[in-house]
Design an enzyme around this catalytic site. Sequence first.
Site, mmCIF file in Angstrom:
data_model
loop_
_atom_site.group_PDB
_atom_site.id
_atom_site.type_symbol
_atom_site.label_atom_id
_atom_site.label_comp_id
_atom_site.label_asym_id
_atom_site.label_seq_id
_atom_site.Cartn_x
_atom_site.Cartn_y
_atom_site.Cartn_z
ATOM 1 C CG MET A 128 32.839 32.452 32.177
ATOM 2 S SD MET A 128 34.178 33.303 33.777
ATOM 3 C CE MET A 128 33.823 34.852 33.033
ATOM 4 N N PRO A 131 22.092 30.084 33.014
ATOM 5 C CG PRO A 131 20.210 28.963 31.237
ATOM 6 C CD PRO A 131 21.449 29.254 31.503
ATOM 7 N N GLY A 134 25.823 31.082 38.357
ATOM 8 C CA GLY A 134 26.556 32.185 38.193
ATOM 9 C C GLY A 134 28.328 32.396 39.032
ATOM 10 C CE1 TYR A 236 43.014 24.221 38.951
ATOM 11 C CE2 TYR A 236 42.473 23.049 36.942
ATOM 12 C CZ TYR A 236 42.656 23.002 38.947
ATOM 13 O OH TYR A 236 42.170 22.706 39.118
ATOM 14 C CD GLN A 244 43.437 42.440 31.410
ATOM 15 O OE1 GLN A 244 44.724 41.802 32.263
ATOM 16 N NE2 GLN A 244 43.394 43.412 31.140
ATOM 17 C CD GLU A 245 35.495 39.532 33.895
ATOM 18 O OE1 GLU A 245 35.706 38.754 34.129
ATOM 19 O OE2 GLU A 245 34.138 39.205 34.559
ATOM 20 C CG LEU A 340 23.709 66.440 47.532
ATOM 21 C CD1 LEU A 340 25.118 65.996 47.699
ATOM 22 C CD2 LEU A 340 23.190 67.178 48.485
ATOM 23 N N GLY A 366 31.052 40.054 37.067
ATOM 24 C CA GLY A 366 32.496 39.662 37.247
ATOM 25 C C GLY A 366 32.137 39.225 38.568
ATOM 26 C CB THR A 368 27.817 38.937 44.004
ATOM 27 O OG1 THR A 368 28.716 37.358 45.004
ATOM 28 C CG2 THR A 368 27.225 38.124 42.981
HETATM 29 C C1 LIG Z 1 24.149 42.826 33.304
HETATM 30 C C2 LIG Z 1 25.489 41.731 33.506
HETATM 31 C C3 LIG Z 1 26.186 41.502 32.584
HETATM 32 C C4 LIG Z 1 27.512 39.646 32.857
HETATM 33 N N1 LIG Z 1 27.769 40.041 31.464
HETATM 34 C C5 LIG Z 1 28.252 38.519 32.009
HETATM 35 C C6 LIG Z 1 28.981 38.135 30.758
HETATM 36 O O1 LIG Z 1 29.609 38.762 29.801
HETATM 37 N N2 LIG Z 1 30.152 36.299 31.004
HETATM 38 C C7 LIG Z 1 29.150 36.579 32.098
HETATM 39 O O2 LIG Z 1 29.473 34.595 31.723
HETATM 40 N N3 LIG Z 1 28.214 36.252 32.385
HETATM 41 C C8 LIG Z 1 27.978 37.717 32.841
HETATM 42 N N4 LIG Z 1 27.432 38.601 33.897
HETATM 43 C C9 LIG Z 1 26.361 37.251 34.563
HETATM 44 C C10 LIG Z 1 26.953 37.762 35.968
HETATM 45 O O3 LIG Z 1 28.192 37.133 36.193
HETATM 46 C C11 LIG Z 1 26.705 36.408 36.818
HETATM 47 O O4 LIG Z 1 25.053 37.265 37.640
HETATM 48 C C12 LIG Z 1 26.814 36.636 38.804
HETATM 49 O O5 LIG Z 1 28.344 36.415 38.626
HETATM 50 C C13 LIG Z 1 26.451 36.403 40.145
HETATM 51 O O6 LIG Z 1 25.341 35.030 39.255
HETATM 52 P P1 LIG Z 1 23.392 34.449 39.341
HETATM 53 O O7 LIG Z 1 23.335 35.711 39.061
HETATM 54 O O8 LIG Z 1 23.778 33.165 39.470
HETATM 55 O O9 LIG Z 1 23.490 35.348 40.825
HETATM 56 P P2 LIG Z 1 23.403 34.097 42.545
HETATM 57 O O10 LIG Z 1 25.531 32.862 42.028
HETATM 58 O O11 LIG Z 1 22.492 32.770 41.875
HETATM 59 O O12 LIG Z 1 24.054 34.479 43.203
HETATM 60 C C14 LIG Z 1 23.125 34.680 44.281
HETATM 61 C C15 LIG Z 1 23.086 35.529 45.427
HETATM 62 O O13 LIG Z 1 23.723 34.775 46.200
HETATM 63 C C16 LIG Z 1 24.876 35.293 46.823
HETATM 64 N N5 LIG Z 1 26.019 34.143 47.036
HETATM 65 C C17 LIG Z 1 26.728 32.673 45.949
HETATM 66 N N6 LIG Z 1 27.561 32.040 46.663
HETATM 67 C C18 LIG Z 1 27.593 32.415 47.719
HETATM 68 C C19 LIG Z 1 28.608 32.610 48.712
HETATM 69 N N7 LIG Z 1 29.036 31.230 48.593
HETATM 70 N N8 LIG Z 1 28.653 33.320 49.675
HETATM 71 C C20 LIG Z 1 27.960 34.203 50.145
HETATM 72 N N9 LIG Z 1 26.880 34.187 49.047
HETATM 73 C C21 LIG Z 1 26.533 33.663 47.851
HETATM 74 C C22 LIG Z 1 25.322 35.911 45.595
HETATM 75 O O14 LIG Z 1 26.213 37.054 46.038
HETATM 76 C C23 LIG Z 1 24.383 36.410 45.383
HETATM 77 O O15 LIG Z 1 23.626 38.038 46.113
HETATM 78 C C24 LIG Z 1 26.566 39.068 34.214
HETATM 79 C C25 LIG Z 1 25.402 39.629 34.817
HETATM 80 C C26 LIG Z 1 24.446 40.891 34.155
HETATM 81 C C27 LIG Z 1 23.711 40.903 34.986
#
Ligand SMILES: Cc1cc2nc3c(=O)[nH]c(=O)nc-3n(C[C@H](O)[C@H](O)[C@H](O)COP(=O)(O)OP(=O)(O)OC[C@H]3O[C@@H](n4cnc5c(N)ncnc54)[C@H](O)[C@@H]3O)c2cc1C
Length: 382
Positions: A128, A131, A134, A236, A244-245, A340, A366, A368
Amino acid sequence: MDRPIFEEDHELFRGTFKQFVEKEMVPYNEIWEENGIVDRDLFQKAGESGFLGIDLPEKFGGGGINDYRFNQIMGEEFDLAGVATAGSGIGLHNDICLPYFKEYCNEEQMERWMPGLTNGSLITAIAMSEPGTGSDLASISTTAVKDGESYVLNGAKTFISNGINSDLVIVAAKTQPEARHRGISLLIVERDMEGFERGRNLEKVGRHSQDTAELFFTDVRVPSENLLGEENQGFYYMMFNLPQERLNIAVSAVAGTQYAFNITLDYVKERHAFGQPVGSFQNSRFKMAEIATELEFAWAFIDKCSLALTQGELTAEEAAMAKWWTTEFQKRAIDECLQLHGGYGYMDEYPISRLWRDGRVQSIYGGTTEIMKEIVGRNLGL
Ligand SMILES: Cc1cc2nc3c(=O)[nH]c(=O)nc-3n(C[C@H](O)[C@H](O)[C@H](O)COP(=O)(O)OP(=O)(O)OC[C@H]3O[C@@H](n4cnc5c(N)ncnc54)[C@H](O)[C@@H]3O)c2cc1C
């Protein structure tokens, strides 16, 4: 601790799965951590032992059991044996990817893929994140343009777990870009499709035995038969499956904290300072008492959510509550456990240091913590 949601069948299953983890995972964990990936044959062994696709139909090699508690047990046992990261590839396959195949495959797709999904020869991933986005899934820019009997897929994904090992990748792509979230579809991209390339196995702060990669799609021709469910329904489907995730991550957060607590309890009883065990200082006792108490609350809520999911009643808000609270608890509690341990807690050879590194990401992937609170807050009408 009394956990009334589990029945005799579950406990028998737990015993068998525990043995599998001890025999097939614990001895190899250090090698996988060094290699940055688990061996593919772990999936095959899990498949042969009946631990893949417990809820998929029996005629395709699945267990035919619709009961999330079995999945929960697997998630817990990985953490309780200290192999949470190595187990997360199986967890992702079973609990995050397979529900999409189960819900949305047509009969032909089931026959094509399910035997491999249950015997471990087909490993899955879900792509999903990109770069550029997310949290804001509706803003993905990967596109899939219909051309005759196929879709032409272009774009890039990042941070994809099982990114190197996977054979089938569920890719979220825009089939109708102007419709934003209403124009997303899910396509199954297969390992050898032309134009599909993987980047490097990304170097992470922790979770070293989990392969995490960038994926690139350049004019990949994905046949229409690889569309999952209906066109433009992908968003959807993801919203339906994300609870579940999230519960899965919450289960791991609580079990991981329990494991950290267990090893810390042993440590503070053995380690002495000023002529007494460090666990006997009031501060240590209070810290451990607090974590023990919060663990009881956490397990109770996780079990409630697990039962709700089994009964088809887990809401997005409950899953979001479980995910944000348990993962924040995990970070806080493991940090205290590390403290500790004193200086030894900062040494790689002590398991608490790995738990500290590996746990950090739980409140990020999954969805934030902030996004989870948005879901909960919106449900309050705010
Ligand atoms: C080890 C690892 C494994 C992963 N595995 C997968 C995978 O298998 N498949 C997949 O698709 N993705 C995967 N991900 C991606 C992960 O789901 C995303 O990194 C995550 O959803 C956050 O998106 P982003 O990194 O683009 O952060 P951003 O969306 O850029 O967010 C940056 C910061 O802004 C905050 N923020 C963003 N929007 C809001 C809002 N509306 N209100 C308040 N704060 C906000 C966020 O909480 C965060 O603190 C993985 C990530 C990691 C690190």
